[in-house]
Each structure stands twice: as C-alpha cells, then as structure tokens.
Design a protein around this motif. Structure first.
Motif, mmCIF file in Angstrom:
data_model
loop_
_atom_site.group_PDB
_atom_site.id
_atom_site.type_symbol
_atom_site.label_atom_id
_atom_site.label_comp_id
_atom_site.label_asym_id
_atom_site.label_seq_id
_atom_site.Cartn_x
_atom_site.Cartn_y
_atom_site.Cartn_z
ATOM 1 N N ASN A 15 0.828 -1.205 0.000
ATOM 2 C CA ASN A 15 0.000 0.000 0.000
ATOM 3 C C ASN A 15 0.863 1.255 0.000
ATOM 4 N N THR A 16 1.960 1.198 0.737
ATOM 5 C CA THR A 16 2.899 2.312 0.760
ATOM 6 C C THR A 16 3.451 2.569 -0.633
ATOM 7 N N GLN A 17 3.881 1.518 -1.276
ATOM 8 C CA GLN A 17 4.440 1.643 -2.621
ATOM 9 C C GLN A 17 3.411 2.223 -3.580
ATOM 10 N N ASN A 18 2.210 1.711 -3.538
ATOM 11 C CA ASN A 18 1.156 2.202 -4.429
ATOM 12 C C ASN A 18 0.801 3.656 -4.130
ATOM 13 N N LYS A 22 1.218 6.729 -6.784
ATOM 14 C CA LYS A 22 0.065 7.554 -7.131
ATOM 15 C C LYS A 22 0.352 9.024 -6.882
ATOM 16 N N ALA A 23 1.004 9.331 -5.768
ATOM 17 C CA ALA A 23 1.340 10.721 -5.461
ATOM 18 C C ALA A 23 2.262 11.290 -6.524
ATOM 19 N N ALA A 24 3.251 10.515 -6.931
ATOM 20 C CA ALA A 24 4.175 10.992 -7.963
ATOM 21 C C ALA A 24 3.448 11.183 -9.292
ATOM 22 N N ASP A 25 2.519 10.304 -9.605
ATOM 23 C CA ASP A 25 1.771 10.419 -10.858
ATOM 24 C C ASP A 25 0.829 11.615 -10.856
ATOM 25 N N ASN A 26 0.440 12.057 -9.685
ATOM 26 C CA ASN A 26 -0.520 13.146 -9.578
ATOM 27 C C ASN A 26 0.114 14.522 -9.430
ATOM 28 N N VAL A 27 1.415 14.612 -9.670
ATOM 29 C CA VAL A 27 2.085 15.911 -9.607
ATOM 30 C C VAL A 27 1.383 16.849 -10.583
ATOM 31 N N LYS A 28 1.136 18.081 -10.129
ATOM 32 C CA LYS A 28 0.313 19.006 -10.905
ATOM 33 C C LYS A 28 0.840 19.244 -12.314
ATOM 34 N N TRP A 29 2.105 19.486 -12.428
ATOM 35 C CA TRP A 29 2.684 19.751 -13.750
ATOM 36 C C TRP A 29 3.715 18.677 -14.039
ATOM 37 N N LYS A 30 3.430 17.866 -15.000
ATOM 38 C CA LYS A 30 4.390 16.860 -15.409
ATOM 39 C C LYS A 30 5.464 17.524 -16.268
ATOM 40 N N VAL A 31 6.610 16.924 -16.321
ATOM 41 C CA VAL A 31 7.744 17.500 -17.043
ATOM 42 C C VAL A 31 7.362 17.807 -18.491
ATOM 43 N N GLU A 32 6.589 16.931 -19.109
ATOM 44 C CA GLU A 32 6.206 17.129 -20.508
ATOM 45 C C GLU A 32 5.367 18.388 -20.699
ATOM 46 N N GLU A 33 4.698 18.812 -19.666
ATOM 47 C CA GLU A 33 3.803 19.967 -19.758
ATOM 48 C C GLU A 33 4.516 21.297 -19.543
ATOM 49 N N LEU A 34 5.739 21.272 -19.046
ATOM 50 C CA LEU A 34 6.413 22.521 -18.697
ATOM 51 C C LEU A 34 6.619 23.434 -19.899
ATOM 52 N N ALA A 35 6.957 22.883 -21.051
ATOM 53 C CA ALA A 35 7.165 23.721 -22.237
ATOM 54 C C ALA A 35 5.867 24.431 -22.621
ATOM 55 N N ASP A 67 4.267 22.603 -3.792
ATOM 56 C CA ASP A 67 2.965 22.027 -3.444
ATOM 57 C C ASP A 67 2.969 20.519 -3.666
ATOM 58 N N ALA A 68 3.542 20.093 -4.787
ATOM 59 C CA ALA A 68 3.597 18.663 -5.092
ATOM 60 C C ALA A 68 4.452 17.937 -4.056
ATOM 61 N N TRP A 69 5.581 18.545 -3.672
ATOM 62 C CA TRP A 69 6.450 17.926 -2.673
ATOM 63 C C TRP A 69 5.725 17.759 -1.350
ATOM 64 N N ASP A 70 4.954 18.749 -0.959
ATOM 65 C CA ASP A 70 4.207 18.651 0.298
ATOM 66 C C ASP A 70 3.233 17.478 0.251
ATOM 67 N N ASP A 71 2.559 17.287 -0.891
ATOM 68 C CA ASP A 71 1.634 16.163 -1.039
ATOM 69 C C ASP A 71 2.369 14.833 -0.935
ATOM 70 N N ILE A 72 3.501 14.731 -1.632
ATOM 71 C CA ILE A 72 4.270 13.484 -1.619
ATOM 72 C C ILE A 72 4.817 13.219 -0.213
ATOM 73 N N LYS A 73 5.314 14.259 0.444
ATOM 74 C CA LYS A 73 5.869 14.114 1.791
ATOM 75 C C LYS A 73 4.795 13.615 2.761
ATOM 76 N N ASP A 74 3.582 14.159 2.657
ATOM 77 C CA ASP A 74 2.493 13.719 3.526
ATOM 78 C C ASP A 74 2.167 12.243 3.309
ATOM 79 N N LYS A 75 2.110 11.835 2.052
ATOM 80 C CA LYS A 75 1.805 10.434 1.752
ATOM 81 C C LYS A 75 2.936 9.523 2.212
ATOM 82 N N ALA A 76 4.178 9.964 2.032
ATOM 83 C CA ALA A 76 5.322 9.157 2.467
ATOM 84 C C ALA A 76 5.322 9.012 3.987
ATOM 85 N N ASN A 77 5.003 10.073 4.691
ATOM 86 C CA ASN A 77 4.947 10.018 6.154
ATOM 87 C C ASN A 77 3.854 9.059 6.615
#
Length: 99
Positions: A15-18, A22-35, A67-77
């Motif tokens: 569950n932790t892994q999943n 999921k948190a990483a996949d839900n990052v607001k701006w994906k690298v491909e979108e930055l341009a 903002d994305a880091w805060d979300d990931i950090k919360d899920k990791a914790n």
C-alpha cells in the motif's frame, strides 16, 4: 505461527508503494507539460503588455513543485507510520509465539 500478521505487514508495504506511485503520478505539472506552460506564461505576459521574466517563470514552477512535494511528503509520512505499525504488530506476534 499464523501468517496473517506477516501478510498485514506485506500489505502495508504494498500500500505504501502504491500510495507513493500515485502521489508521484498526480504531480500538478508533469515534465512534458512545462514547455506548454512556459509558452502560456509568455503569451499571458505579452497579452498584458508585460515582459516575461525567467525569474518570475521559475518562481511559478517552484511554487508548483513545492505544493507537489508537500503532497508526496504527507503520503510518504503516512506510509511510513502504517508500515512501522504493521512491523511492530508482526514483532509482537512473534514475541508471543516464541515466549
């Protein structure tokens, strides 16, 4: 010895892994979108007769990543706590069986 406690710990790890994936996949701006976002930013500034500035753009990206880091950090914790609790349950079960 009943394997249910071990299964609970393994499930917690899965569950932790999943959750982290999921948190990483839900990052607001994906690298491909930055341009595209950069183009939108430049066009927005042009439409407002303002000069697009790299520092201003980087501040926007930084805020989004923060903002994305805060979300990931919360899920990791949360995942850490659940996994730790499951491991402690396994240890307690093992101690009961061996004492």
């Amino acid at each position: 010895m009943n394997n249910s406690e071990y299964n609970k710990a393994e499930d917690a790890v899965n569950n932790t892994q999943n959750s982290l994936k999921k948190a990483a996949d839900n990052v607001k701006w994906k690298v491909e979108e930055l341009a595209d976002k950069a183009k939108d930013y430049i066009n927005e500034k042009r439409a407002n007769d303002e000069e697009a500035q790299q520092e201003d753009w980087l501040d926007r990206v930084k805020n989004n990543v923060s903002d994305a880091w805060d979300d990931i950090k919360d899920k990791a914790n949360d995942a850490w706590e659940k996994t730790k609790d499951a491991a402690e349950d396994v240890k307690a079960e093992w101690n009961k069986k061996t004492n």
